[in-house]
Design a protein around this motif. Structure first.
Motif, PDB file in Angstrom:
ATOM      1  N   GLU A 274       0.871  -1.164   0.000  1.00 26.89           N
ATOM      2  CA  GLU A 274       0.000   0.000   0.000  1.00 26.89           C
ATOM      3  C   GLU A 274       0.916   1.224   0.000  1.00 26.89           C
ATOM      4  OE1 GLU A 274      -3.037  -0.819  -0.187  1.00 26.89           O
ATOM      5  OE2 GLU A 274      -3.218  -2.772   0.770  1.00 26.89           O
ATOM      6  N   ILE A 275       0.744   2.109  -0.965  1.00 31.79           N
ATOM      7  CA  ILE A 275       1.617   3.270  -1.094  1.00 31.79           C
ATOM      8  C   ILE A 275       0.767   4.536  -1.142  1.00 31.79           C
ATOM      9  CG2 ILE A 275       3.339   4.424  -2.534  1.00 31.79           C
ATOM     10  CD1 ILE A 275       4.142   1.663  -3.582  1.00 31.79           C
ATOM     11  N   LEU A 276       1.154   5.518  -0.355  1.00 31.00           N
ATOM     12  CA  LEU A 276       0.453   6.795  -0.330  1.00 31.00           C
ATOM     13  C   LEU A 276       1.143   7.753  -1.290  1.00 31.00           C
ATOM     14  CD1 LEU A 276      -1.989   7.757   1.416  1.00 31.00           C
ATOM     15  CD2 LEU A 276      -0.336   9.021   2.778  1.00 31.00           C
ATOM     16  N   CYS A 277       0.399   8.264  -2.273  1.00 24.55           N
ATOM     17  CA  CYS A 277       0.948   9.189  -3.257  1.00 24.55           C
ATOM     18  C   CYS A 277       0.272  10.546  -3.099  1.00 24.55           C
ATOM     19  CB  CYS A 277       0.705   8.683  -4.683  1.00 24.55           C
ATOM     20  SG  CYS A 277       1.288   7.012  -5.014  1.00 24.55           S
ATOM     21  N   THR A 278       1.040  11.597  -3.143  1.00 29.41           N
ATOM     22  CA  THR A 278       0.465  12.938  -3.076  1.00 29.41           C
ATOM     23  C   THR A 278       0.724  13.667  -4.385  1.00 29.41           C
ATOM     24  OG1 THR A 278       2.454  13.963  -2.142  1.00 29.41           O
ATOM     25  CG2 THR A 278       0.869  13.013  -0.597  1.00 29.41           C
ATOM     26  N   LEU A 279      -0.291  14.341  -4.868  1.00 28.87           N
ATOM     27  CA  LEU A 279      -0.202  15.115  -6.098  1.00 28.87           C
ATOM     28  C   LEU A 279      -0.810  16.474  -5.808  1.00 28.87           C
ATOM     29  CD1 LEU A 279       0.376  15.349  -9.119  1.00 28.87           C
ATOM     30  CD2 LEU A 279      -1.854  14.328  -9.561  1.00 28.87           C
ATOM     31  N   SER A 280       0.039  17.513  -5.799  1.00 29.46           N
ATOM     32  CA  SER A 280      -0.390  18.840  -5.345  1.00 29.46           C
ATOM     33  C   SER A 280      -0.894  18.692  -3.909  1.00 29.46           C
ATOM     34  CB  SER A 280      -1.457  19.408  -6.275  1.00 29.46           C
ATOM     35  OG  SER A 280      -0.931  19.584  -7.577  1.00 29.46           O
ATOM     36  N   GLU A 281      -2.158  19.008  -3.659  1.00 30.01           N
ATOM     37  CA  GLU A 281      -2.698  18.876  -2.308  1.00 30.01           C
ATOM     38  C   GLU A 281      -3.615  17.671  -2.170  1.00 30.01           C
ATOM     39  OE1 GLU A 281      -4.582  22.517  -1.302  1.00 30.01           O
ATOM     40  OE2 GLU A 281      -2.725  23.689  -1.299  1.00 30.01           O
ATOM     41  N   GLU A 282      -3.686  16.836  -3.199  1.00 26.05           N
ATOM     42  CA  GLU A 282      -4.553  15.668  -3.167  1.00 26.05           C
ATOM     43  C   GLU A 282      -3.767  14.428  -2.745  1.00 26.05           C
ATOM     44  OE1 GLU A 282      -7.465  16.301  -3.269  1.00 26.05           O
ATOM     45  OE2 GLU A 282      -7.820  18.013  -4.577  1.00 26.05           O
TER      46      GLU A 282
END
Length: 298
Positions: free
Chosen positions: A155-163
Protein backbone atom coordinates in the motif's frame (compact mmCIF):
# COMPACT_ATOMS: atom_id res chain seq x y z
CA UNK A 1 -38.19 20.12 7.47
CA UNK A 2 -37.60 20.10 11.22
CA UNK A 3 -33.98 20.08 12.39
CA UNK A 4 -32.91 18.43 15.64
CA UNK A 5 -29.79 18.50 17.80
CA UNK A 6 -27.33 15.63 18.14
CA UNK A 7 -28.92 14.13 21.27
CA UNK A 8 -32.42 14.11 19.76
CA UNK A 9 -31.05 12.78 16.48
CA UNK A 10 -29.56 9.78 18.29
CA UNK A 11 -32.93 8.93 19.85
CA UNK A 12 -34.76 9.29 16.53
CA UNK A 13 -32.22 7.19 14.67
CA UNK A 14 -32.57 4.40 17.25
CA UNK A 15 -36.36 4.42 16.78
CA UNK A 16 -35.90 4.22 13.01
CA UNK A 17 -33.43 1.33 13.24
CA UNK A 18 -34.70 -1.93 11.74
CA UNK A 19 -34.40 -4.76 14.32
CA UNK A 20 -33.24 -7.19 11.61
CA UNK A 21 -30.72 -5.44 9.33
CA UNK A 22 -29.98 -2.59 11.79
CA UNK A 23 -30.23 -0.11 8.91
CA UNK A 24 -32.33 3.07 9.04
CA UNK A 25 -35.90 2.32 7.98
CA UNK A 26 -37.43 4.24 5.11
CA UNK A 27 -40.91 4.20 3.63
CA UNK A 28 -42.68 1.79 3.63
CA UNK A 29 -42.31 0.77 7.30
CA UNK A 30 -44.49 -2.21 8.23
CA UNK A 31 -46.12 -3.22 11.54
CA UNK A 32 -46.83 -6.53 13.23
CA UNK A 33 -50.00 -7.21 15.26
CA UNK A 34 -48.32 -5.86 18.41
CA UNK A 35 -47.04 -2.67 16.79
CA UNK A 36 -43.37 -3.55 16.19
CA UNK A 37 -41.70 -2.09 13.12
CA UNK A 38 -39.60 -3.69 10.39
CA UNK A 39 -38.25 -2.34 7.11
CA UNK A 40 -39.81 -3.40 3.83
CA UNK A 41 -36.66 -5.17 2.60
CA UNK A 42 -36.46 -7.45 5.64
CA UNK A 43 -40.22 -8.02 5.66
CA UNK A 44 -39.94 -9.80 2.31
CA UNK A 45 -37.95 -12.57 4.01
CA UNK A 46 -40.02 -12.82 7.22
CA UNK A 47 -43.22 -14.61 8.14
CA UNK A 48 -43.30 -13.52 11.79
CA UNK A 49 -42.20 -10.45 13.73
CA UNK A 50 -38.54 -10.82 14.83
CA UNK A 51 -39.34 -9.05 18.12
CA UNK A 52 -42.45 -10.89 19.39
CA UNK A 53 -43.07 -13.61 16.76
CA UNK A 54 -46.55 -12.22 16.01
CA UNK A 55 -47.86 -12.09 12.46
CA UNK A 56 -47.62 -9.03 10.24
CA UNK A 57 -50.83 -7.23 9.40
CA UNK A 58 -49.74 -5.44 6.24
CA UNK A 59 -50.37 -2.12 8.01
CA UNK A 60 -47.82 0.65 7.51
CA UNK A 61 -46.53 2.94 10.25
CA UNK A 62 -47.43 6.18 8.48
CA UNK A 63 -46.40 8.39 11.41
CA UNK A 64 -42.88 6.92 11.48
CA UNK A 65 -42.64 7.11 7.70
CA UNK A 66 -43.50 10.82 7.81
CA UNK A 67 -40.93 11.37 10.54
CA UNK A 68 -38.23 9.67 8.46
CA UNK A 69 -39.09 11.88 5.49
CA UNK A 70 -39.37 15.22 7.30
CA UNK A 71 -36.72 15.16 10.01
CA UNK A 72 -33.26 16.60 9.40
CA UNK A 73 -30.45 15.22 11.54
CA UNK A 74 -26.86 16.42 11.97
CA UNK A 75 -24.05 14.46 10.38
CA UNK A 76 -22.42 11.81 12.58
CA UNK A 77 -19.19 13.79 12.14
CA UNK A 78 -20.63 16.99 13.64
CA UNK A 79 -18.18 16.84 16.55
CA UNK A 80 -15.33 16.78 14.02
CA UNK A 81 -16.57 19.95 12.34
CA UNK A 82 -19.28 18.97 9.84
CA UNK A 83 -22.24 21.37 9.97
CA UNK A 84 -24.52 19.49 7.54
CA UNK A 85 -28.07 18.58 8.61
CA UNK A 86 -29.70 16.14 6.24
CA UNK A 87 -32.79 14.03 5.75
CA UNK A 88 -32.72 10.34 6.66
CA UNK A 89 -32.70 9.54 2.94
CA UNK A 90 -29.54 11.60 2.37
CA UNK A 91 -27.60 10.93 5.56
CA UNK A 92 -26.30 7.49 4.54
CA UNK A 93 -24.93 8.76 1.22
CA UNK A 94 -23.36 11.74 2.95
CA UNK A 95 -21.39 9.52 5.33
CA UNK A 96 -19.18 8.25 2.50
CA UNK A 97 -18.53 11.71 1.06
CA UNK A 98 -18.30 13.79 4.24
CA UNK A 99 -14.93 15.61 4.30
CA UNK A 100 -14.87 15.21 8.09
CA UNK A 101 -15.37 11.45 8.17
CA UNK A 102 -12.65 9.50 10.02
CA UNK A 103 -10.07 7.65 7.95
CA UNK A 104 -8.29 4.49 9.01
CA UNK A 105 -4.64 3.90 8.19
CA UNK A 106 -4.25 1.41 5.33
CA UNK A 107 -0.46 1.41 5.18
CA UNK A 108 1.78 -1.36 6.44
CA UNK A 109 0.65 -4.93 7.04
CA UNK A 110 -3.12 -5.59 7.25
CA UNK A 111 -4.54 -4.35 10.57
CA UNK A 112 -1.03 -3.49 11.80
CA UNK A 113 -1.78 0.20 12.40
CA UNK A 114 -4.69 1.31 14.59
CA UNK A 115 -4.45 5.01 13.70
CA UNK A 116 -7.68 6.79 12.77
CA UNK A 117 -8.09 10.47 12.06
CA UNK A 118 -9.09 13.26 9.70
CA UNK A 119 -8.03 13.42 6.09
CA UNK A 120 -5.90 16.48 6.78
CA UNK A 121 -3.79 14.46 9.24
CA UNK A 122 -3.21 11.38 7.06
CA UNK A 123 -0.03 12.63 5.41
CA UNK A 124 1.52 13.71 8.73
CA UNK A 125 0.81 10.29 10.24
CA UNK A 126 2.17 8.48 7.18
CA UNK A 127 5.42 10.47 7.26
CA UNK A 128 5.92 9.72 10.95
CA UNK A 129 5.01 6.01 10.95
CA UNK A 130 5.25 4.80 7.34
CA UNK A 131 7.86 7.01 5.70
CA UNK A 132 8.96 4.29 3.29
CA UNK A 133 5.44 4.05 1.88
CA UNK A 134 4.98 7.74 1.03
CA UNK A 135 5.68 9.17 -2.42
CA UNK A 136 5.45 12.94 -2.79
CA UNK A 137 5.77 14.66 -6.13
CA UNK A 138 4.85 17.91 -7.84
CA UNK A 139 4.45 16.04 -11.12
CA UNK A 140 1.87 13.38 -11.81
CA UNK A 141 4.14 10.41 -12.62
CA UNK A 142 5.33 7.98 -9.94
CA UNK A 143 8.00 5.36 -10.69
CA UNK A 144 7.86 2.25 -8.50
CA UNK A 145 10.22 -0.73 -8.22
CA UNK A 146 9.45 -3.81 -6.16
CA UNK A 147 10.78 -7.32 -5.66
CA UNK A 148 8.40 -9.54 -7.62
CA UNK A 149 8.50 -12.46 -5.17
CA UNK A 150 8.79 -10.73 -1.78
CA UNK A 151 7.35 -7.23 -1.59
CA UNK A 152 5.04 -6.71 -4.55
CA UNK A 153 1.88 -6.61 -2.44
CA UNK A 154 1.89 -3.18 -0.83
CA UNK A 155 0.00 0.00 0.00
CA UNK A 156 1.62 3.27 -1.09
CA UNK A 157 0.45 6.79 -0.33
CA UNK A 158 0.95 9.19 -3.26
CA UNK A 159 0.46 12.94 -3.08
CA UNK A 160 -0.20 15.12 -6.10
CA UNK A 161 -0.39 18.84 -5.34
CA UNK A 162 -2.70 18.88 -2.31
CA UNK A 163 -4.55 15.67 -3.17
CA UNK A 164 -3.84 12.26 -1.63
CA UNK A 165 -4.08 8.92 -3.43
CA UNK A 166 -3.62 5.35 -2.26
CA UNK A 167 -1.88 2.90 -4.58
CA UNK A 168 -3.07 -0.59 -3.64
CA UNK A 169 -1.68 -3.86 -4.95
CA UNK A 170 -2.93 -7.38 -4.40
CA UNK A 171 -1.93 -10.92 -5.35
CA UNK A 172 -4.34 -13.78 -5.96
CA UNK A 173 -2.29 -16.96 -5.72
CA UNK A 174 -5.20 -19.20 -6.70
CA UNK A 175 -5.98 -17.30 -9.90
CA UNK A 176 -2.27 -16.49 -10.36
CA UNK A 177 -3.02 -12.83 -10.98
CA UNK A 178 -1.72 -9.52 -9.72
CA UNK A 179 -3.92 -6.42 -9.35
CA UNK A 180 -3.23 -2.75 -8.82
CA UNK A 181 -5.67 0.12 -8.25
CA UNK A 182 -5.47 3.82 -7.39
CA UNK A 183 -7.94 5.26 -4.88
CA UNK A 184 -8.63 8.88 -4.03
CA UNK A 185 -8.66 9.69 -0.31
CA UNK A 186 -11.41 12.19 0.34
CA UNK A 187 -14.98 12.91 -0.81
CA UNK A 188 -16.23 10.11 -3.06
CA UNK A 189 -17.44 12.55 -5.72
CA UNK A 190 -13.90 13.85 -6.22
CA UNK A 191 -12.54 10.43 -7.19
CA UNK A 192 -14.46 10.52 -10.48
CA UNK A 193 -12.44 13.56 -11.58
CA UNK A 194 -9.25 11.51 -11.93
CA UNK A 195 -7.90 8.69 -14.06
CA UNK A 196 -4.58 6.90 -13.97
CA UNK A 197 -2.33 5.17 -16.46
CA UNK A 198 -0.27 2.15 -15.50
CA UNK A 199 2.74 1.45 -17.73
CA UNK A 200 5.09 -1.54 -17.76
CA UNK A 201 8.21 -1.99 -19.90
CA UNK A 202 10.35 -5.12 -19.95
CA UNK A 203 14.05 -4.69 -19.01
CA UNK A 204 15.08 -5.11 -22.66
CA UNK A 205 12.36 -2.76 -23.88
CA UNK A 206 10.82 -5.42 -26.16
CA UNK A 207 7.50 -5.73 -24.32
CA UNK A 208 5.18 -2.98 -23.11
CA UNK A 209 1.80 -2.81 -21.42
CA UNK A 210 -0.33 0.29 -20.88
CA UNK A 211 -3.59 0.35 -18.93
CA UNK A 212 -5.91 3.32 -18.45
CA UNK A 213 -8.39 3.10 -15.54
CA UNK A 214 -10.62 5.31 -13.42
CA UNK A 215 -9.45 6.32 -9.95
CA UNK A 216 -11.83 4.85 -7.38
CA UNK A 217 -12.95 6.14 -3.98
CA UNK A 218 -11.18 4.97 -0.83
CA UNK A 219 -14.61 3.93 0.48
CA UNK A 220 -14.57 0.97 -1.94
CA UNK A 221 -12.88 -2.30 -1.08
CA UNK A 222 -10.12 -3.72 -3.25
CA UNK A 223 -12.33 -6.76 -3.88
CA UNK A 224 -15.08 -4.52 -5.27
CA UNK A 225 -12.66 -2.67 -7.55
CA UNK A 226 -11.35 -5.98 -8.90
CA UNK A 227 -14.92 -7.18 -9.44
CA UNK A 228 -15.88 -4.19 -11.61
CA UNK A 229 -12.58 -4.35 -13.51
CA UNK A 230 -11.35 -0.80 -12.83
CA UNK A 231 -7.80 -1.88 -12.04
CA UNK A 232 -4.59 -3.03 -13.65
CA UNK A 233 -4.60 -6.83 -13.98
CA UNK A 234 -1.81 -9.13 -15.11
CA UNK A 235 -1.32 -12.89 -14.78
CA UNK A 236 1.87 -14.31 -13.32
CA UNK A 237 3.17 -15.79 -16.57
CA UNK A 238 2.80 -12.49 -18.44
CA UNK A 239 4.36 -10.54 -15.57
CA UNK A 240 7.54 -12.63 -15.69
CA UNK A 241 8.41 -10.98 -19.01
CA UNK A 242 8.72 -7.65 -17.16
CA UNK A 243 10.88 -8.89 -14.26
CA UNK A 244 14.56 -7.94 -14.29
CA UNK A 245 17.56 -10.13 -13.50
CA UNK A 246 17.51 -9.26 -9.80
CA UNK A 247 13.86 -10.22 -9.50
CA UNK A 248 12.65 -6.61 -9.46
CA UNK A 249 9.78 -5.24 -11.51
CA UNK A 250 9.32 -1.55 -12.23
CA UNK A 251 6.33 0.40 -13.42
CA UNK A 252 5.07 3.95 -13.66
CA UNK A 253 1.73 5.33 -12.51
CA UNK A 254 0.46 8.51 -14.12
CA UNK A 255 -2.41 10.16 -12.19
CA UNK A 256 -4.19 12.92 -14.05
CA UNK A 257 -7.22 15.14 -13.65
CA UNK A 258 -9.73 13.60 -16.06
CA UNK A 259 -10.63 16.66 -18.22
CA UNK A 260 -6.97 17.05 -19.21
CA UNK A 261 -5.89 13.41 -19.10
CA UNK A 262 -3.51 12.64 -21.94
CA UNK A 263 -4.03 15.91 -23.80
CA UNK A 264 -1.16 18.16 -22.81
CA UNK A 265 1.87 16.07 -23.69
CA UNK A 266 2.96 15.07 -27.15
CA UNK A 267 4.09 11.46 -27.75
CA UNK A 268 7.66 12.76 -28.06
CA UNK A 269 7.57 14.39 -24.61
CA UNK A 270 5.95 11.32 -23.10
CA UNK A 271 8.58 9.05 -24.67
CA UNK A 272 11.44 11.20 -23.37
CA UNK A 273 10.05 11.19 -19.82
CA UNK A 274 10.24 7.39 -19.79
CA UNK A 275 13.58 7.27 -21.60
CA UNK A 276 12.19 5.22 -24.50
CA UNK A 277 13.31 5.54 -28.11
CA UNK A 278 11.25 2.85 -29.83
CA UNK A 279 8.48 4.13 -32.10
CA UNK A 280 6.01 1.32 -31.12
CA UNK A 281 5.70 2.93 -27.69
CA UNK A 282 4.46 6.18 -29.23
CA UNK A 283 1.56 4.39 -30.91
CA UNK A 284 0.81 2.63 -27.61
CA UNK A 285 0.56 5.99 -25.85
CA UNK A 286 -1.71 7.44 -28.54
CA UNK A 287 -4.02 4.42 -28.53
CA UNK A 288 -4.28 3.98 -24.78
CA UNK A 289 -6.75 6.86 -24.41
CA UNK A 290 -9.24 5.59 -26.99
CA UNK A 291 -11.23 3.48 -24.51
CA UNK A 292 -11.81 3.41 -20.73
CA UNK A 293 -9.42 0.48 -20.36
CA UNK A 294 -6.85 -0.42 -23.00
CA UNK A 295 -4.17 -3.12 -22.95
CA UNK A 296 -1.26 -3.18 -25.36
CA UNK A 297 1.54 -5.74 -25.43
CA UNK A 298 4.24 -6.20 -28.03
Amino acid sequence: MAAVNSDSAGCIMSVLECPVCMDTMRSPILLCQNGHNVCNVCKLNLTNCPTCRAQFTGTRNLALEKLSQEIRVPCANSERGCTEKLSIQDITKHKTSCPYRPHKCLLGLPNSCSWEGRRTDILLHAKEKHRGSVFQSRVNIFSIYKNWKKTLECEILCTLSEEIFLLRTKRDSKKRKYYEAVQYIGPAESASKYRYEHHLVSPEGHKEMTVNCAVRSDTESMERIIEIGECFTIDYDTAKAFVGREGRIGWTVNIRHEPSFGRHRSPEVYRQQFGLDSSPYVSTWESSFCSPQYYHTN
